[in-house]
Design a protein around this motif. Structure first.
Motif, PDB file in Angstrom:
ATOM      1  N   THR A  53       0.833  -1.191   0.000  1.00 12.76           N
ATOM      2  CA  THR A  53       0.000   0.000   0.000  1.00 12.76           C
ATOM      3  C   THR A  53       0.867   1.241   0.000  1.00 12.76           C
ATOM      4  O   THR A  53       2.002   1.222   0.486  1.00 12.76           O
ATOM      5  CB  THR A  53      -0.965  -0.001   1.207  1.00 12.76           C
ATOM      6  OG1 THR A  53      -1.928   1.043   1.027  1.00 12.76           O
ATOM      7  CG2 THR A  53      -0.256   0.185   2.526  1.00 12.76           C
ATOM      8  N   GLY A  54       0.348   2.312  -0.570  1.00 11.76           N
ATOM      9  CA  GLY A  54       1.108   3.548  -0.587  1.00 11.76           C
ATOM     10  C   GLY A  54       0.472   4.609  -1.447  1.00 11.76           C
ATOM     11  O   GLY A  54      -0.681   4.494  -1.861  1.00 11.76           O
ATOM     12  N   VAL A  55       1.256   5.641  -1.719  1.00  9.29           N
ATOM     13  CA  VAL A  55       0.828   6.800  -2.486  1.00  9.29           C
ATOM     14  C   VAL A  55       1.694   6.873  -3.737  1.00  9.29           C
ATOM     15  O   VAL A  55       2.809   7.385  -3.687  1.00  9.29           O
ATOM     16  CB  VAL A  55       0.959   8.094  -1.653  1.00  9.29           C
ATOM     17  CG1 VAL A  55       0.628   9.318  -2.501  1.00  9.29           C
ATOM     18  CG2 VAL A  55       0.087   8.040  -0.417  1.00  9.29           C
ATOM     19  N   PRO A  56       1.206   6.356  -4.871  1.00 17.09           N
ATOM     20  CA  PRO A  56       2.018   6.409  -6.085  1.00 17.09           C
ATOM     21  C   PRO A  56       1.991   7.761  -6.794  1.00 17.09           C
ATOM     22  O   PRO A  56       2.877   8.040  -7.605  1.00 17.09           O
ATOM     23  CB  PRO A  56       1.410   5.330  -6.977  1.00 17.09           C
ATOM     24  CG  PRO A  56       0.002   5.218  -6.519  1.00 17.09           C
ATOM     25  CD  PRO A  56       0.013   5.529  -5.052  1.00 17.09           C
ATOM     26  N   ALA A  57       1.008   8.616  -6.499  1.00 20.22           N
ATOM     27  CA  ALA A  57       0.933   9.899  -7.200  1.00 20.22           C
ATOM     28  C   ALA A  57       0.195  10.940  -6.368  1.00 20.22           C
ATOM     29  O   ALA A  57      -0.756  10.618  -5.647  1.00 20.22           O
ATOM     30  CB  ALA A  57       0.232   9.731  -8.544  1.00 20.22           C
ATOM     31  N   GLY A  78      -5.070 -12.240  -3.210  1.00 20.65           N
ATOM     32  CA  GLY A  78      -6.376 -12.873  -3.108  1.00 20.65           C
ATOM     33  C   GLY A  78      -7.542 -11.909  -3.125  1.00 20.65           C
ATOM     34  O   GLY A  78      -8.683 -12.317  -3.304  1.00 20.65           O
ATOM     35  N   ALA A  79      -7.284 -10.621  -2.921  1.00 17.31           N
ATOM     36  CA  ALA A  79      -8.357  -9.624  -2.903  1.00 17.31           C
ATOM     37  C   ALA A  79      -8.202  -8.580  -4.009  1.00 17.31           C
ATOM     38  O   ALA A  79      -9.150  -7.884  -4.328  1.00 17.31           O
ATOM     39  CB  ALA A  79      -8.417  -8.926  -1.540  1.00 17.31           C
ATOM     40  N   GLY A  80      -7.014  -8.439  -4.574  1.00 20.99           N
ATOM     41  CA  GLY A  80      -6.797  -7.501  -5.662  1.00 20.99           C
ATOM     42  C   GLY A  80      -6.437  -6.104  -5.202  1.00 20.99           C
ATOM     43  O   GLY A  80      -5.875  -5.902  -4.133  1.00 20.99           O
ATOM     44  N   TYR A  81      -6.799  -5.122  -6.054  1.00 21.10           N
ATOM     45  CA  TYR A  81      -6.454  -3.728  -5.813  1.00 21.10           C
ATOM     46  C   TYR A  81      -7.608  -2.963  -5.191  1.00 21.10           C
ATOM     47  O   TYR A  81      -8.774  -3.240  -5.454  1.00 21.10           O
ATOM     48  CB  TYR A  81      -6.085  -3.035  -7.139  1.00 21.10           C
ATOM     49  CG  TYR A  81      -4.745  -3.430  -7.670  1.00 21.10           C
ATOM     50  CD1 TYR A  81      -3.595  -2.830  -7.187  1.00 21.10           C
ATOM     51  CD2 TYR A  81      -4.629  -4.400  -8.655  1.00 21.10           C
ATOM     52  CE1 TYR A  81      -2.352  -3.182  -7.682  1.00 21.10           C
ATOM     53  CE2 TYR A  81      -3.386  -4.763  -9.162  1.00 21.10           C
ATOM     54  CZ  TYR A  81      -2.254  -4.144  -8.664  1.00 21.10           C
ATOM     55  OH  TYR A  81      -1.037  -4.503  -9.158  1.00 21.10           O
ATOM     56  N   VAL A 126     -10.412  -3.346 -11.662  1.00 23.00           N
ATOM     57  CA  VAL A 126      -9.627  -2.341 -10.944  1.00 23.00           C
ATOM     58  C   VAL A 126      -8.203  -2.878 -10.901  1.00 23.00           C
ATOM     59  O   VAL A 126      -7.969  -3.982 -10.413  1.00 23.00           O
ATOM     60  CB  VAL A 126     -10.169  -2.101  -9.515  1.00 23.00           C
ATOM     61  CG1 VAL A 126      -9.274  -1.138  -8.753  1.00 23.00           C
ATOM     62  CG2 VAL A 126     -11.598  -1.563  -9.575  1.00 23.00           C
ATOM     63  N   VAL A 127      -7.282  -2.100 -11.444  1.00 20.52           N
ATOM     64  CA  VAL A 127      -5.905  -2.572 -11.593  1.00 20.52           C
ATOM     65  C   VAL A 127      -4.913  -1.586 -10.980  1.00 20.52           C
ATOM     66  O   VAL A 127      -5.293  -0.678 -10.260  1.00 20.52           O
ATOM     67  CB  VAL A 127      -5.576  -2.842 -13.083  1.00 20.52           C
ATOM     68  CG1 VAL A 127      -6.361  -4.041 -13.594  1.00 20.52           C
ATOM     69  CG2 VAL A 127      -5.874  -1.641 -13.946  1.00 20.52           C
ATOM     70  N   ASN A 128      -3.663  -1.762 -11.321  1.00 27.79           N
ATOM     71  CA  ASN A 128      -2.520  -1.077 -10.733  1.00 27.79           C
ATOM     72  C   ASN A 128      -2.447   0.398 -11.119  1.00 27.79           C
ATOM     73  O   ASN A 128      -1.527   0.822 -11.819  1.00 27.79           O
ATOM     74  CB  ASN A 128      -1.256  -1.825 -11.174  1.00 27.79           C
ATOM     75  CG  ASN A 128      -0.021  -1.314 -10.500  1.00 27.79           C
ATOM     76  OD1 ASN A 128      -0.065  -0.840  -9.380  1.00 27.79           O
ATOM     77  ND2 ASN A 128       1.101  -1.403 -11.182  1.00 27.79           N
ATOM     78  N   THR A 129      -3.372   1.192 -10.657  1.00 26.49           N
ATOM     79  CA  THR A 129      -3.422   2.616 -11.008  1.00 26.49           C
ATOM     80  C   THR A 129      -2.287   3.348 -10.305  1.00 26.49           C
ATOM     81  O   THR A 129      -2.120   3.230  -9.102  1.00 26.49           O
ATOM     82  CB  THR A 129      -4.783   3.210 -10.626  1.00 26.49           C
ATOM     83  OG1 THR A 129      -5.801   2.430 -11.264  1.00 26.49           O
ATOM     84  CG2 THR A 129      -4.886   4.654 -11.050  1.00 26.49           C
ATOM     85  N   GLU A 130      -1.518   4.101 -11.099  1.00 29.27           N
ATOM     86  CA  GLU A 130      -0.319   4.734 -10.552  1.00 29.27           C
ATOM     87  C   GLU A 130      -0.159   6.202 -10.905  1.00 29.27           C
ATOM     88  O   GLU A 130       0.761   6.844 -10.430  1.00 29.27           O
ATOM     89  CB  GLU A 130       0.933   3.998 -11.039  1.00 29.27           C
ATOM     90  CG  GLU A 130       1.027   2.594 -10.504  1.00 29.27           C
ATOM     91  CD  GLU A 130       2.319   1.915 -10.890  1.00 29.27           C
ATOM     92  OE1 GLU A 130       2.668   1.962 -12.091  1.00 29.27           O
ATOM     93  OE2 GLU A 130       2.965   1.351 -10.011  1.00 29.27           O
ATOM     94  N   GLY A 131      -1.014   6.734 -11.759  1.00 28.03           N
ATOM     95  CA  GLY A 131      -0.819   8.114 -12.165  1.00 28.03           C
ATOM     96  C   GLY A 131      -2.109   8.877 -12.300  1.00 28.03           C
ATOM     97  O   GLY A 131      -3.170   8.287 -12.535  1.00 28.03           O
ATOM     98  N   LEU A 132      -2.035  10.196 -12.121  1.00 26.60           N
ATOM     99  CA  LEU A 132      -3.198  11.054 -12.323  1.00 26.60           C
ATOM    100  C   LEU A 132      -2.736  12.420 -12.794  1.00 26.60           C
ATOM    101  O   LEU A 132      -1.639  12.864 -12.465  1.00 26.60           O
ATOM    102  CB  LEU A 132      -4.070  11.137 -11.073  1.00 26.60           C
ATOM    103  CG  LEU A 132      -3.611  11.884  -9.837  1.00 26.60           C
ATOM    104  CD1 LEU A 132      -4.809  12.115  -8.925  1.00 26.60           C
ATOM    105  CD2 LEU A 132      -2.585  11.115  -9.062  1.00 26.60           C
ATOM    106  N   THR A 133      -3.579  13.061 -13.591  1.00 24.95           N
ATOM    107  CA  THR A 133      -3.292  14.402 -14.088  1.00 24.95           C
ATOM    108  C   THR A 133      -4.610  15.105 -14.413  1.00 24.95           C
ATOM    109  O   THR A 133      -5.645  14.463 -14.564  1.00 24.95           O
ATOM    110  CB  THR A 133      -2.381  14.357 -15.343  1.00 24.95           C
ATOM    111  OG1 THR A 133      -1.933  15.684 -15.630  1.00 24.95           O
ATOM    112  CG2 THR A 133      -3.106  13.788 -16.551  1.00 24.95           C
ATOM    113  N   TRP A 134      -4.531  16.409 -14.494  1.00 24.37           N
ATOM    114  CA  TRP A 134      -5.698  17.180 -14.901  1.00 24.37           C
ATOM    115  C   TRP A 134      -5.848  17.106 -16.409  1.00 24.37           C
ATOM    116  O   TRP A 134      -4.874  17.173 -17.149  1.00 24.37           O
ATOM    117  CB  TRP A 134      -5.560  18.652 -14.501  1.00 24.37           C
ATOM    118  CG  TRP A 134      -5.539  18.908 -13.039  1.00 24.37           C
ATOM    119  CD1 TRP A 134      -4.511  19.457 -12.317  1.00 24.37           C
ATOM    120  CD2 TRP A 134      -6.583  18.651 -12.105  1.00 24.37           C
ATOM    121  NE1 TRP A 134      -4.859  19.539 -10.999  1.00 24.37           N
ATOM    122  CE2 TRP A 134      -6.123  19.056 -10.835  1.00 24.37           C
ATOM    123  CE3 TRP A 134      -7.856  18.107 -12.209  1.00 24.37           C
ATOM    124  CZ2 TRP A 134      -6.900  18.941  -9.684  1.00 24.37           C
ATOM    125  CZ3 TRP A 134      -8.623  17.996 -11.062  1.00 24.37           C
ATOM    126  CH2 TRP A 134      -8.156  18.410  -9.817  1.00 24.37           C
TER     127      TRP A 134
END
Length: 169
Positions: A53-57, A78-81, A126-134
């Motif tokens: 767990t953490g803050v990727p972005a 076993g539970a995913g993201y 729901v997968v390995n989401t790592e980025g966000l932008t406007w």
């Protein structure tokens, strides 16, 4: 004030991580404690992998230097993201850059409010989401928030783009 008892989040408690504000040259201006959510599910006991767990972005609001969108990503065997986006502020938070450890220290962490939980969006996966932008502003006045995942070069994962309309307060 919050006193951290555990350095790692678990099924009952979240944990604090550090968020650092730097200038364009890389000099550290301030550092804040950010409260991670607790782990959302028990891990498959047969898996050799511990929850991650953490803050990727983190995405700054262009008109408010103390306000951010924070992407929290948790993976549990076993539970995913579990992907969540929080509206967070450093206003009133303790500057922790001179603290060698947050464990056992009384600090005022960043305040946050849940904006989106991918489990509530009706996504097919729901997968390995790592980025966000406007993205562009919509005719309604809302901002477009774009999120991206990567497939980790794994056949069972996917590259995914998610676009959300974000209504500013």
């Amino acid at each position: 004030m919050r006193k951290l008892k555990r350095p790692e989040p678990d099924l009952r408690h979240g944990a604090l991580v550090r968020v650092t504000r730097q200038d364009r040259a890389g000099a550290v201006l301030r550092q804040f404690a950010y409260p991670l959510e607790k782990i959302f599910a028990a891990s498959d006991p047969s898996s050799p992998w511990a929850p991650d767990t953490g803050v990727p972005a983190i995405l700054a609001f262009p008109d408010d230097p103390d306000r951010y969108l924070v992407l929290e990503r948790t993976w549990v065997a076993g539970a995913g993201y579990r992907i969540r986006v929080f509206d967070a502020t450093t206003r009133g938070a303790t500057d922790v850059r001179r603290m060698s450890s947050l464990t056992g220290r009384a600090v005022v962490p960043m305040r946050k409010k849940l904006v989106a939980d991918f489990h509530d969006l009706g996504l097919s996966t729901v997968v390995n989401t790592e980025g966000l932008t406007w993205g562009p502003r919509l005719p309604s006045g809302e901002r477009t928030l774009l999120l991206v995942s990567d497939d980790n070069f794994a056949e069972d994962e996917a590259t995914q783009f998610v676009a959300l309309a974000f209504r500013d307060r």
